[in-house]
Design a protein around this motif. Structure first.
Motif, mmCIF file in Angstrom:
data_model
loop_
_atom_site.group_PDB
_atom_site.id
_atom_site.type_symbol
_atom_site.label_atom_id
_atom_site.label_comp_id
_atom_site.label_asym_id
_atom_site.label_seq_id
_atom_site.Cartn_x
_atom_site.Cartn_y
_atom_site.Cartn_z
ATOM 1 N N SER A 145 11.818 5.587 -11.232
ATOM 2 C CA SER A 145 13.256 5.700 -11.090
ATOM 3 C C SER A 145 13.627 6.226 -9.716
ATOM 4 C CB SER A 145 13.818 6.636 -12.159
ATOM 5 O OG SER A 145 15.213 6.790 -11.977
ATOM 6 N N SER A 146 14.656 5.617 -9.135
ATOM 7 C CA SER A 146 15.185 6.090 -7.857
ATOM 8 C C SER A 146 16.346 7.047 -8.096
ATOM 9 C CB SER A 146 15.668 4.910 -7.016
ATOM 10 O OG SER A 146 16.779 4.294 -7.642
ATOM 11 N N GLY A 147 16.687 7.231 -9.337
ATOM 12 C CA GLY A 147 17.842 8.044 -9.697
ATOM 13 C C GLY A 147 18.964 7.172 -10.218
ATOM 14 N N SER A 148 19.142 6.028 -9.597
ATOM 15 C CA SER A 148 20.185 5.111 -10.046
ATOM 16 C C SER A 148 19.622 3.830 -10.639
ATOM 17 C CB SER A 148 21.119 4.761 -8.884
ATOM 18 O OG SER A 148 20.396 4.106 -7.863
ATOM 19 N N THR A 149 18.381 3.541 -10.333
ATOM 20 C CA THR A 149 17.744 2.309 -10.792
ATOM 21 C C THR A 149 16.379 2.627 -11.381
ATOM 22 O OG1 THR A 149 18.816 1.102 -8.998
ATOM 23 C CG2 THR A 149 16.963 0.018 -10.053
ATOM 24 N N THR A 150 16.066 1.963 -12.489
ATOM 25 C CA THR A 150 14.738 2.110 -13.088
ATOM 26 C C THR A 150 13.970 0.818 -12.887
ATOM 27 O OG1 THR A 150 15.576 3.632 -14.752
ATOM 28 C CG2 THR A 150 13.476 2.561 -15.227
ATOM 29 N N LEU A 151 12.750 0.956 -12.410
ATOM 30 C CA LEU A 151 11.876 -0.191 -12.213
ATOM 31 C C LEU A 151 10.631 -0.001 -13.069
ATOM 32 C CD1 LEU A 151 12.572 0.300 -8.592
ATOM 33 C CD2 LEU A 151 12.739 -2.011 -9.446
ATOM 34 N N TYR A 152 9.903 -1.086 -13.261
ATOM 35 C CA TYR A 152 8.681 -1.079 -14.058
ATOM 36 C C TYR A 152 7.537 -1.601 -13.206
ATOM 37 C CZ TYR A 152 11.874 -0.926 -18.061
ATOM 38 O OH TYR A 152 12.841 -0.570 -18.954
ATOM 39 N N GLY A 153 6.342 -1.069 -13.437
ATOM 40 C CA GLY A 153 5.170 -1.547 -12.729
ATOM 41 C C GLY A 153 3.908 -1.223 -13.496
ATOM 42 N N LEU A 154 2.799 -1.783 -13.030
ATOM 43 C CA LEU A 154 1.509 -1.472 -13.631
ATOM 44 C C LEU A 154 1.185 -0.011 -13.379
ATOM 45 C CD1 LEU A 154 -0.725 -4.537 -12.693
ATOM 46 C CD2 LEU A 154 -0.001 -3.850 -14.977
ATOM 47 N N LYS A 155 0.590 0.636 -14.331
ATOM 48 C CA LYS A 155 0.217 2.046 -14.217
ATOM 49 C C LYS A 155 -0.720 2.233 -13.034
ATOM 50 C CE LYS A 155 -0.299 6.215 -16.165
ATOM 51 N NZ LYS A 155 0.765 7.157 -16.263
ATOM 52 N N GLY A 156 -0.352 3.130 -12.125
ATOM 53 C CA GLY A 156 -1.204 3.456 -10.983
ATOM 54 C C GLY A 156 -1.157 2.477 -9.822
ATOM 55 N N ALA A 157 -0.260 1.501 -9.864
ATOM 56 C CA ALA A 157 -0.198 0.508 -8.779
ATOM 57 C C ALA A 157 0.940 0.842 -7.828
ATOM 58 C CB ALA A 157 0.032 -0.884 -9.371
ATOM 59 N N GLY A 158 0.760 0.500 -6.575
ATOM 60 C CA GLY A 158 1.831 0.644 -5.598
ATOM 61 C C GLY A 158 1.712 1.875 -4.730
ATOM 62 N N LYS A 159 2.535 1.904 -3.694
ATOM 63 C CA LYS A 159 2.520 2.993 -2.713
ATOM 64 C C LYS A 159 2.886 4.329 -3.342
ATOM 65 C CE LYS A 159 3.743 0.067 1.170
ATOM 66 N NZ LYS A 159 4.752 -0.259 2.154
ATOM 67 N N GLN A 160 3.837 4.335 -4.255
ATOM 68 C CA GLN A 160 4.272 5.579 -4.884
ATOM 69 C C GLN A 160 3.102 6.259 -5.611
ATOM 70 O OE1 GLN A 160 7.317 6.672 -4.401
ATOM 71 N NE2 GLN A 160 7.258 8.477 -5.678
ATOM 72 N N ALA A 161 2.325 5.495 -6.310
ATOM 73 C CA ALA A 161 1.180 6.053 -7.042
ATOM 74 C C ALA A 161 0.174 6.654 -6.085
ATOM 75 C CB ALA A 161 0.521 4.978 -7.893
ATOM 76 N N HIS A 162 -0.089 5.970 -4.978
ATOM 77 C CA HIS A 162 -1.064 6.477 -4.006
ATOM 78 C C HIS A 162 -0.561 7.774 -3.368
ATOM 79 C CE1 HIS A 162 -3.609 3.001 -4.400
ATOM 80 N NE2 HIS A 162 -2.564 2.223 -4.216
ATOM 81 N N GLY A 163 0.726 7.854 -3.115
ATOM 82 C CA GLY A 163 1.312 9.040 -2.522
ATOM 83 C C GLY A 163 1.297 10.239 -3.442
ATOM 84 N N GLU A 164 1.267 10.007 -4.729
ATOM 85 C CA GLU A 164 1.277 11.081 -5.700
ATOM 86 C C GLU A 164 -0.113 11.400 -6.237
ATOM 87 O OE1 GLU A 164 4.101 9.847 -8.655
ATOM 88 O OE2 GLU A 164 5.781 9.942 -7.281
ATOM 89 N N GLY A 165 -1.129 10.785 -5.652
ATOM 90 C CA GLY A 165 -2.493 11.067 -6.053
ATOM 91 C C GLY A 165 -2.861 10.526 -7.418
ATOM 92 N N GLU A 166 -2.222 9.428 -7.832
ATOM 93 C CA GLU A 166 -2.487 8.859 -9.146
ATOM 94 C C GLU A 166 -3.555 7.784 -9.121
ATOM 95 O OE1 GLU A 166 1.137 7.489 -10.831
ATOM 96 O OE2 GLU A 166 2.128 9.406 -10.654
#
Length: 78
Positions: free
Chosen positions: A56-77
């Motif tokens: 969630s960006s706060g205003s929009t919710t998105l869906y993705g594969l668990k642990g995929a994408g830049k956000q996951a890498h940035g959070e150590g997932e």
């Protein structure tokens, strides 16, 4: 519902190189004859099974594969 789960996971795996997060409407397009509520139930099940996750960006919710994408890498997932 199982065939819907397979279809969504297949879609996500095919798109992994280009995008990691998708809008709800991206998934409704996969099932043109289904009601939005039915698609939402499938997505919710996949999140409960920890195969997918919400982002969630706060205003929009998105869906993705668990642990995929830049956000996951940035959070150590990864």
């Amino acid at each position: 519902m199982e065939s819907g789960k397979v279809e969504i996971l297949k879609f996500l795996e095919e798109k992994t190189g280009s995008k990691s997060k998708f809008y709800f409407n991206d998934f409704t397009k996969l099932f043109p004859d289904a009601k939005a509520r039915e698609v939402k139930k499938i997505l919710t099940e996949l999140v409960k099974e920890e195969k997918m996750e919400y982002w969630s960006s706060g205003s929009t919710t998105l869906y993705g594969l668990k642990g995929a994408g830049k956000q996951a890498h940035g959070e150590g997932e990864d």
